[in-house]
Write a protein that holds these residues in place. Structure first.
Motif, PDB file in Angstrom:
ATOM      1  N   THR A   1      -9.487   2.032   9.622  1.00 17.09           N
ATOM      2  CA  THR A   1      -8.366   1.154   9.965  1.00 17.09           C
ATOM      3  C   THR A   1      -7.035   1.769   9.565  1.00 17.09           C
ATOM      4  OG1 THR A   1      -9.730  -0.825   9.699  1.00 17.09           O
ATOM      5  CG2 THR A   1      -7.349  -1.128   9.579  1.00 17.09           C
ATOM      6  N   LEU A   2      -6.956   2.288   8.325  1.00 12.58           N
ATOM      7  CA  LEU A   2      -5.696   2.827   7.822  1.00 12.58           C
ATOM      8  C   LEU A   2      -5.259   4.077   8.583  1.00 12.58           C
ATOM      9  CD1 LEU A   2      -6.319   2.377   3.988  1.00 12.58           C
ATOM     10  CD2 LEU A   2      -4.799   1.019   5.436  1.00 12.58           C
ATOM     11  N   SER A   3      -6.187   4.979   8.837  1.00 11.97           N
ATOM     12  CA  SER A   3      -5.827   6.206   9.567  1.00 11.97           C
ATOM     13  C   SER A   3      -5.390   5.886  10.991  1.00 11.97           C
ATOM     14  CB  SER A   3      -6.995   7.198   9.559  1.00 11.97           C
ATOM     15  OG  SER A   3      -8.157   6.625  10.133  1.00 11.97           O
ATOM     16  N   ALA A   4      -6.048   4.920  11.631  1.00 13.16           N
ATOM     17  CA  ALA A   4      -5.658   4.534  12.996  1.00 13.16           C
ATOM     18  C   ALA A   4      -4.264   3.915  13.009  1.00 13.16           C
ATOM     19  CB  ALA A   4      -6.680   3.557  13.570  1.00 13.16           C
ATOM     20  N   LEU A   5      -3.980   3.031  12.040  1.00 14.33           N
ATOM     21  CA  LEU A   5      -2.665   2.393  11.984  1.00 14.33           C
ATOM     22  C   LEU A   5      -1.571   3.396  11.654  1.00 14.33           C
ATOM     23  CD1 LEU A   5      -3.576  -0.949  10.171  1.00 14.33           C
ATOM     24  CD2 LEU A   5      -2.704  -0.719  12.513  1.00 14.33           C
ATOM     25  N   MET A   6      -1.852   4.336  10.763  1.00 10.63           N
ATOM     26  CA  MET A   6      -0.862   5.364  10.439  1.00 10.63           C
ATOM     27  C   MET A   6      -0.546   6.220  11.662  1.00 10.63           C
ATOM     28  SD  MET A   6       0.160   5.298   7.154  1.00 10.63           S
ATOM     29  CE  MET A   6       0.483   6.924   6.486  1.00 10.63           C
ATOM     30  N   ALA A   7      -1.579   6.590  12.414  1.00 11.60           N
ATOM     31  CA  ALA A   7      -1.360   7.383  13.625  1.00 11.60           C
ATOM     32  C   ALA A   7      -0.516   6.612  14.639  1.00 11.60           C
ATOM     33  CB  ALA A   7      -2.700   7.792  14.228  1.00 11.60           C
ATOM     34  N   GLN A   8      -0.781   5.307  14.765  1.00 11.76           N
ATOM     35  CA  GLN A   8      -0.012   4.480  15.695  1.00 11.76           C
ATOM     36  C   GLN A   8       1.433   4.325  15.241  1.00 11.76           C
ATOM     37  OE1 GLN A   8      -2.198   0.772  16.098  1.00 11.76           O
ATOM     38  NE2 GLN A   8      -4.089   1.871  16.524  1.00 11.76           N
ATOM     39  N   MET A   9       1.657   4.295  13.929  1.00  6.30           N
ATOM     40  CA  MET A   9       3.009   4.118  13.396  1.00  6.30           C
ATOM     41  C   MET A   9       3.962   5.228  13.832  1.00  6.30           C
ATOM     42  SD  MET A   9       2.844   2.698   9.491  1.00  6.30           S
ATOM     43  CE  MET A   9       2.574   0.960   9.134  1.00  6.30           C
ATOM     44  N   ALA A  10       3.418   6.417  14.082  1.00 10.44           N
ATOM     45  CA  ALA A  10       4.259   7.537  14.512  1.00 10.44           C
ATOM     46  C   ALA A  10       4.980   7.237  15.809  1.00 10.44           C
ATOM     47  CB  ALA A  10       3.412   8.796  14.649  1.00 10.44           C
ATOM     48  N   GLN A  11       4.440   6.306  16.610  1.00 16.33           N
ATOM     49  CA  GLN A  11       5.040   5.961  17.902  1.00 16.33           C
ATOM     50  C   GLN A  11       5.735   4.598  17.866  1.00 16.33           C
ATOM     51  OE1 GLN A  11       4.873   8.392  20.095  1.00 16.33           O
ATOM     52  NE2 GLN A  11       3.516   9.545  18.718  1.00 16.33           N
ATOM     53  N   MET A  12       5.810   3.973  16.705  1.00 14.34           N
ATOM     54  CA  MET A  12       6.342   2.606  16.604  1.00 14.34           C
ATOM     55  C   MET A  12       7.794   2.570  16.153  1.00 14.34           C
ATOM     56  SD  MET A  12       3.267   0.499  14.721  1.00 14.34           S
ATOM     57  CE  MET A  12       1.687   0.187  15.491  1.00 14.34           C
ATOM     58  N   ALA A  13       8.467   1.468  16.490  1.00 12.89           N
ATOM     59  CA  ALA A  13       9.764   1.150  15.912  1.00 12.89           C
ATOM     60  C   ALA A  13       9.537   0.512  14.548  1.00 12.89           C
ATOM     61  CB  ALA A  13      10.533   0.197  16.827  1.00 12.89           C
ATOM     62  N   ASP A  14      10.609   0.400  13.756  1.00 12.73           N
ATOM     63  CA  ASP A  14      10.469  -0.126  12.392  1.00 12.73           C
ATOM     64  C   ASP A  14       9.868  -1.533  12.360  1.00 12.73           C
ATOM     65  OD1 ASP A  14      11.296   2.095  11.080  1.00 12.73           O
ATOM     66  OD2 ASP A  14      13.345   1.430  10.726  1.00 12.73           O
ATOM     67  N   ALA A  15      10.285  -2.396  13.285  1.00 10.38           N
ATOM     68  CA  ALA A  15       9.773  -3.772  13.293  1.00 10.38           C
ATOM     69  C   ALA A  15       8.265  -3.779  13.525  1.00 10.38           C
ATOM     70  CB  ALA A  15      10.478  -4.594  14.362  1.00 10.38           C
ATOM     71  N   GLN A  16       7.793  -2.916  14.429  1.00  8.06           N
ATOM     72  CA  GLN A  16       6.358  -2.826  14.686  1.00  8.06           C
ATOM     73  C   GLN A  16       5.619  -2.257  13.484  1.00  8.06           C
ATOM     74  OE1 GLN A  16       7.061  -0.395  18.244  1.00  8.06           O
ATOM     75  NE2 GLN A  16       5.963  -1.925  19.442  1.00  8.06           N
ATOM     76  N   ARG A  17       6.259  -1.296  12.802  1.00  8.12           N
ATOM     77  CA  ARG A  17       5.634  -0.727  11.605  1.00  8.12           C
ATOM     78  C   ARG A  17       5.459  -1.774  10.513  1.00  8.12           C
ATOM     79  NH1 ARG A  17       9.335   4.733  11.720  1.00  8.12           N
ATOM     80  NH2 ARG A  17       8.067   5.883  13.226  1.00  8.12           N
ATOM     81  N   MET A  18       6.403  -2.682  10.406  1.00  7.01           N
ATOM     82  CA  MET A  18       6.291  -3.723   9.387  1.00  7.01           C
ATOM     83  C   MET A  18       5.078  -4.622   9.655  1.00  7.01           C
ATOM     84  SD  MET A  18       7.459  -4.907   6.591  1.00  7.01           S
ATOM     85  CE  MET A  18       9.056  -4.100   6.443  1.00  7.01           C
ATOM     86  N   VAL A  19       4.832  -4.926  10.924  1.00  7.56           N
ATOM     87  CA  VAL A  19       3.650  -5.725  11.284  1.00  7.56           C
ATOM     88  C   VAL A  19       2.377  -4.934  10.969  1.00  7.56           C
ATOM     89  CG1 VAL A  19       2.395  -6.812  13.186  1.00  7.56           C
ATOM     90  CG2 VAL A  19       4.890  -7.008  13.065  1.00  7.56           C
ATOM     91  N   ALA A  20       2.370  -3.649  11.345  1.00  7.34           N
ATOM     92  CA  ALA A  20       1.208  -2.804  11.068  1.00  7.34           C
ATOM     93  C   ALA A  20       0.979  -2.657   9.566  1.00  7.34           C
ATOM     94  CB  ALA A  20       1.394  -1.432  11.709  1.00  7.34           C
ATOM     95  N   PHE A  21       2.060  -2.620   8.797  1.00  6.88           N
ATOM     96  CA  PHE A  21       1.943  -2.498   7.344  1.00  6.88           C
ATOM     97  C   PHE A  21       1.206  -3.691   6.748  1.00  6.88           C
ATOM     98  CE2 PHE A  21       4.181  -3.422   3.191  1.00  6.88           C
ATOM     99  CZ  PHE A  21       3.403  -2.544   2.437  1.00  6.88           C
ATOM    100  N   GLN A  22       1.468  -4.879   7.242  1.00  2.00           N
ATOM    101  CA  GLN A  22       0.770  -6.057   6.733  1.00  2.00           C
ATOM    102  C   GLN A  22      -0.719  -6.008   7.100  1.00  2.00           C
ATOM    103  OE1 GLN A  22       3.040  -9.861   6.944  1.00  2.00           O
ATOM    104  NE2 GLN A  22       4.686  -8.610   7.808  1.00  2.00           N
TER     105      GLN A  22
END
Length: 223
Positions: free
Chosen positions: A166-187
């Motif tokens: 889960t964590l590696s997939a979310l981190m990989a996705q974060m590279a393509q996200m805006a900050d607001a999306q990263r905050m959701v992924a962080f939770q």
């Protein structure tokens, strides 16, 4: 003489007007530049404050460009996409390889000493502050419990099993996200970390003697 007088008067007037206009233009230009610099400085301060609260870094560099021993007051979650070597977290030093995800607590001396197995190393790091965690905890009792479970360990931890996936997939996705999306992924990441699936200790804070010895060992490994 009359003609010469008439000719000279407009010339002086024109020169005077042009000089005054130049002064006005210069003053306005200076004011605009000053306002721009003040605004730029304010933006930099806001950005720096934001980065202290929550920041994401994705880097790909040569092994000889890696960061040596360091520590910082923020939490860090790092995902090694490509690279291998020796990882040092406080008093613990052990090998690491691609695919690992590690969560480092604040003020923990640490480094990843990459070897030359890869011509280019790639990693992603997420930084977040205790004050951000406090605000997330204030959203609900449920989120407060998630934060407590996710950050309650005194050790640096590496992940395995479903949490790692889960964590590696979310981190990989974060590279393509805006900050607001990263905050959701962080939770979502906090929810995965709060579980007990596949966690293991890979580092801990040292006492005074261990810290001095550890810094020597870390310096040797990371430089």
């Amino acid at each position: 003489k009359m003609v010469a007088k008439i000719w000279r008067t407009p010339a002086r007037s024109i020169v005077s007007v042009n000089f005054e206009q130049l002064l006005t233009i210069f003053a306005l230009s200076f004011l605009i530049i000053a306002i721009y610099l003040l605004a730029f400085h304010a933006i930099i301060l806001i950005f720096a404050h934001h980065m202290k609260e929550f920041g994401f870094i994705h880097m790909a560099v040569r092994p000889d460009e890696q960061i040596g021993l360091h520590e910082h007051p923020e939490w860090e979650i790092s995902y090694v996409v490509r690279g291998s070597g020796m990882r040092t977290m406080g008093t613990v030093c052990e090998p690491f390889g691609p695919g690992e995800v590690v969560m480092v607590q604040p003020d923990m001396p640490h480094c990843w000493a990459f070897d030359s197995s890869y011509s280019e190393i790639e990693c992603m790091s997420l930084f977040f502050s205790n004050s951000l965690l406090e605000r997330i905890s204030g959203l609900s009792d449920g989120m407060a419990e998630v934060v407590r479970l996710a950050t309650g360990t005194p050790d640096t931890v590496a992940f395995g099993g479903r949490a790692l996936a889960t964590l590696s997939a979310l981190m990989a996705q974060m590279a393509q996200m805006a900050d607001a999306q990263r905050m959701v992924a962080f939770q979502q990441m906090l929810l995965a970390i709060a579980g007990n699936d596949g966690k293991r200790s890979v580092g801990r804070m040292a006492d005074d003697v261990e810290q001095r010895l550890g810094r020597i060992r870390v310096y040797i490994n990371c430089n």
